[in-house]
Write an enzyme that holds these catalytic residues in place. Structure first.
Site, PDB file in Angstrom:
ATOM      1  N   ASP A 360    -110.197 -11.093  34.619  1.00 58.58           N
ATOM      2  CA  ASP A 360    -111.212 -12.080  34.991  1.00 58.58           C
ATOM      3  C   ASP A 360    -111.708 -12.850  33.762  1.00 58.58           C
ATOM      4  OD1 ASP A 360    -110.885 -10.098  36.917  1.00 58.58           O
ATOM      5  OD2 ASP A 360    -112.959 -10.148  37.566  1.00 58.58           O
ATOM      6  N   GLU A 491    -104.381  -8.463  46.414  1.00 62.00           N
ATOM      7  CA  GLU A 491    -104.232  -7.007  46.422  1.00 62.00           C
ATOM      8  C   GLU A 491    -104.039  -6.438  47.826  1.00 62.00           C
ATOM      9  OE1 GLU A 491    -106.736  -6.053  42.336  1.00 62.00           O
ATOM     10  OE2 GLU A 491    -107.779  -6.063  44.269  1.00 62.00           O
ATOM     11  N   GLN A 604    -107.277 -13.109  48.140  1.00 65.50           N
ATOM     12  CA  GLN A 604    -107.734 -14.185  47.261  1.00 65.50           C
ATOM     13  C   GLN A 604    -106.554 -15.088  46.931  1.00 65.50           C
ATOM     14  OE1 GLN A 604    -108.381 -11.086  44.117  1.00 65.50           O
ATOM     15  NE2 GLN A 604    -107.943 -12.788  42.761  1.00 65.50           N
TER      16      GLN A 604
END
Length: 774
Positions: A360, A491, A604
């Protein structure tokens, strides 16, 4: 259903009314920090209801032994935990012999809590009726100093309102604390000594295994109606606890006040044998300034941060509150003062994810820090990874059998070692290597400072290129190089083959590394010689890299004209999210993992993450085709998802979607979209919220080495503004419905592109353009 109790306000987070069911959520939302330490918004006084106690010190962690049912070769031995540190904020309070506890009070009225983001303080006020029928009014204020970042300050004010009362303040330190998030209920802290003198107290403790030495300290002063009173406190100590009791008779409607200063000195910054003297020194400074002086400095320090980092939004208070909350929490978490530190996904607001460093930082946080701070702050984040290069090489060798200096950076780390204990992520989510390489490119692209690459960055790139070359496999069937057994950013897919984003990053990393080797050979001869001697890189090895990159395989659907997220994606039952029963959401809390893996649902941006990072490699038409294909399957159950989709929707002129995604990313925690805010805030995704305005609506890019904007504005807004520090120039951009105004506040004249047209911005002169991008 999302929560909706935070009052809309431009500069504050406000809660009104006391509800025991939302105490833990508010403890997250009202968290405070100063980059060196942070704490959840726990009550100072005792609270017997459900609460999540948490105070944290930057860089102090514990290696909690991995807990799995079946040990697999290659599992990291531990999962690093950010430690719940000894508690210094506590102030037990007795009124006529009864302990103040909002959970057991007969009545709590006029409860109000405020996190003032403009000035960096947390306050509470309420009226309470205790079981003994004494009524009191309470006002508290607390902050963690940005100037003296080892110290925090509390002011606690009590007024008895229906009669005189005997009130006792009992400020204390407690090292007998535990982590909520622990695998084996280990003892994390070893208390070494408890001491006190005058109104000061100290607990020295060290962490088990990692041997961090800390001193938790406090000093208090008491006042009646604003005038100091001298009370000889009763002292209570045991092996892990020390308290002072200040008892006083208080008349009806008089106010009894305690000002408590506390915090931590740590052997990361001091000699471990001199932590108490260091604590005394910082207490001396804090006391000499006093609560009001320290608070005034706090206001000025935050004013300086906001001067550069603020984003204004006109006509939409919830959107304004959301972006300021995100910017505020990012600055509370990391200020760039210490290159040994990095940014944990929860910051100082909870224990989930261990408080460690993830990808991140490189993919989301570096752009924010590059543009709102001095570029050295972003450079420090790059240096953090260079300092861990040897550990990354060891990680690839020890766990994957790779050789010759191939580097696999950890998915999760505190000190460069991998400490994530889910195999599917630890050794399959290898795209984090690419994010680290991209951050080096992104830093140079934005700052035009190439120095990091010959000095340090090229060694990182070489280690990463070596990894990708060894991780790829030649497929005779496809006559291409494939990358098998990975997990992409999505994921909700594990152990897949040929994830588009991963394969694309691998190809890009190799080509970018080769490009920089060539540049350094021709322009930085001494660095080139030094690096080649160190890494022992041959022309033959580079030719092998190039062969892999040139023949990389990308799954593609001729039917849909899109790159596939991975092999076999079209084999799934392609039912869109809109057709999914809302009662099944979020699927990560309602479905089994097997059901999720077999579904088409995307956690995502995955393929679209590649289109975000490498926008220039694809046409707008290609982006739109991929966005229209993948977004309908995306459940956005990662905090990192809405911001990327907002940026891309804005580019595609899908402004309603862009705005909806912006609200979701900016108010992800405030409105608790994912029903998990009680565990802590999503700090690293907050940088994505900043990107969704600056890169999304503002359309900021670097094109042909030139700063470029394509401004757009949601119909819900009357205007917005932001600043960026671009190559040591401070540029303010103000966008309204019919014009965009540029002001170069400092630095040399700057030529920029606005809607692809060159515009010269002169120092201190407004440049107004009469239209924005359609």
């Amino acid at each position: 259903m999302n929560q909706n109790y935070i009052k809309p306000d431009s500069w504050s987070i406000i809660e009104e009314g006391f509800n025991t069911n939302r105490v833990e959520s508010s403890e997250s939302l009202f968290s405070i920090g100063n980059g060196a330490m942070g704490q959840r918004a726990n009550f100072e006084e005792h609270y017997s209801g459900k609460t999540f106690q948490g105070s944290y010190i930057a860089g102090v962690y514990y290696p909690d032994k991995t807990r799995v049912g079946w040990w697999k070769n290659g599992y990291p031995e531990y999962f690093a935990k950010v430690l719940n540190a000894p508690n210094w904020i506590g102030i037990n309070i007795e009124i006529n012999g009864e302990q103040l506890d909002l959970f057991t009070c007969k009545k709590v009225e006029n409860f109000r809590r405020e996190l003032n983001m403009k000035a960096g303080w947390l306050s509470r006020s309420f009226k309470a009726t205790l079981q003994n029928n004494i009524q009191i009014e309470v006002e508290t204020k607390r902050f963690l100093s940005l100037d003296l970042d080892e110290v925090g300050a509390i002011q606690y004010v009590i007024k008895p309102v229906n009669g005189d009362a005997t009130i006792t303040f009992q400020p204390y330190l407690d090292s007998g604390i535990t982590n909520k998030d622990t695998n084996w209920d280990d003892k994390f802290w070893d208390t070494l000594s408890v001491s006190q003198e005058n109104n000061q107290a100290f607990i020295q403790a060290k962490t088990m295994k990692t041997d961090f030495h800390t001193c938790t300290f406090m000093e208090s002063e008491v006042f009646v109606n604003g005038k100091p009173v001298s009370i000889q406190p009763k002292v209570n100590t045991d092996k892990q606890f020390v308290s002072f009791s200040y008892e006083h008779q208080i008349k009806k409607n008089d106010v009894y006040i305690i000002q408590k200063f506390g915090g931590y000195t740590v052997d990361r910054n001091h000699d471990k044998t001199k932590l108490v003297p260091a604590a005394k020194e910082v207490l001396k400074k804090a006391i000499s300034l006093g609560f009001s002086g320290l608070l005034e400095n706090q206001k000025q320090a935050w004013a300086s941060i906001w001067e550069m980092a603020d984003i204004t939004i006109e006509g939409d208070v919830k959107a304004q509150q959301g972006i300021r909350f995100n910017i505020f929490q990012l600055n509370q978490t990391y200020l760039g003062k210490d290159s040994r530190l990095n940014i944990g996904p929860k910051g100082f607001t909870g224990e989930k994810y261990g408080g460690s460093t993830y990808w991140d930082t490189e993919a989301y946080c570096i752009p924010f820090y590059m543009a709102t701070k001095d570029q050295q702050v972003a450079k420090s984040l790059l240096e953090y990874r260079y300092n861990h290069l040897e550990k990354a090489i060891e990680n690839a060798e020890k766990n994957l059998g790779f050789k010759n200096g191939a580097a696999l950076y950890p998915m999760v780390t505190m000190n460069g070692e991998e400490c994530h204990n889910e195999w599917e992520i630890t050794f399959e989510e290898i795209h984090r290597n690419g994010a680290i390489a991209f951050a080096i490119y992104n830093y140079y692209r934005y700052t035009n400072d190439y120095s990091y690459i010959p000095e340090k960055g090229l060694e990182v790139l070489i280690g990463i290129a070596r990894f990708w070359q060894q991780r790829a496999t030649f497929s005779k069937d496809k006559n291409k190089y494939v990358i098998l057994g990975v997990t992409g950013p999505n994921e909700y897919e594990n152990n897949v083959n040929n994830n588009f984003y991963t394969n694309y990053l691998a190809q890009w990393c190799i080509n970018y590394t080769l490009e920089n080797i060539q540049k350094i050979e021709s322009e930085y001869a001494s660095d080139y010689t030094r690096i080649m001697n160190k890494v022992k890189l041959s022309k033959a090895e580079m030719n092998t890299w190039k062969t892999v990159a040139d023949a990389m395989y990308f799954p593609y659907s001729e039917t849909h004209k899109v790159f596939l997220q991975q092999d076999g994606f079209l084999d799934k039952e392609l039912v869109t999210v809109s057709e999914l029963d809302n009662a099944q959401r979020p699927i990560n809390q309602k479905w089994s993992w097997d059901r999720i893996l077999r579904s088409p649902y995307i956690k995502q941006a995955d393929t679209l993450q590649g289109f975000y990072l490498f926008e220039d490699a694809f046409t707008t038409q290609e982006l739109e085709r991929h966005f229209n294909f993948y977004e309908p399957f995306t459940v956005h159950e990662s905090s990192l998802s809405p911001c990327i989709h907002s940026i891309q929707a804005a580019k595609l002129d899908k402004m309603e979607q862009a705005y909806a995604f912006y609200l979701r990313t900016s108010r992800l925690d405030l409105d608790d979209y994912n029903h998990e805010v009680h565990e802590g805030l999503h700090i690293t995704s907050m940088a994505g919220t900043w990107m969704s305005i600056v890169e999304g609506f503002g359309g900021m890019r670097i094109k042909n080495n030139t700063l470029s904007f394509t401004p757009k504005i949601p119909k819900e807004w009357q205007g917005y503004s932001f600043k960026v520090n671009f190559r040591n120039r401070i540029l303010k951009v103000t966008v309204s419905n019919n014009k965009t105004i540029f002001l170069l506040e400092s630095g040399d004249d700057l030529e920029i592109l606005v809607n692809n047209k060159a515009v010269l911005i002169k120092n201190k002169q407004l440049q107004t353009l009469n239209s924005i991008s359609a």
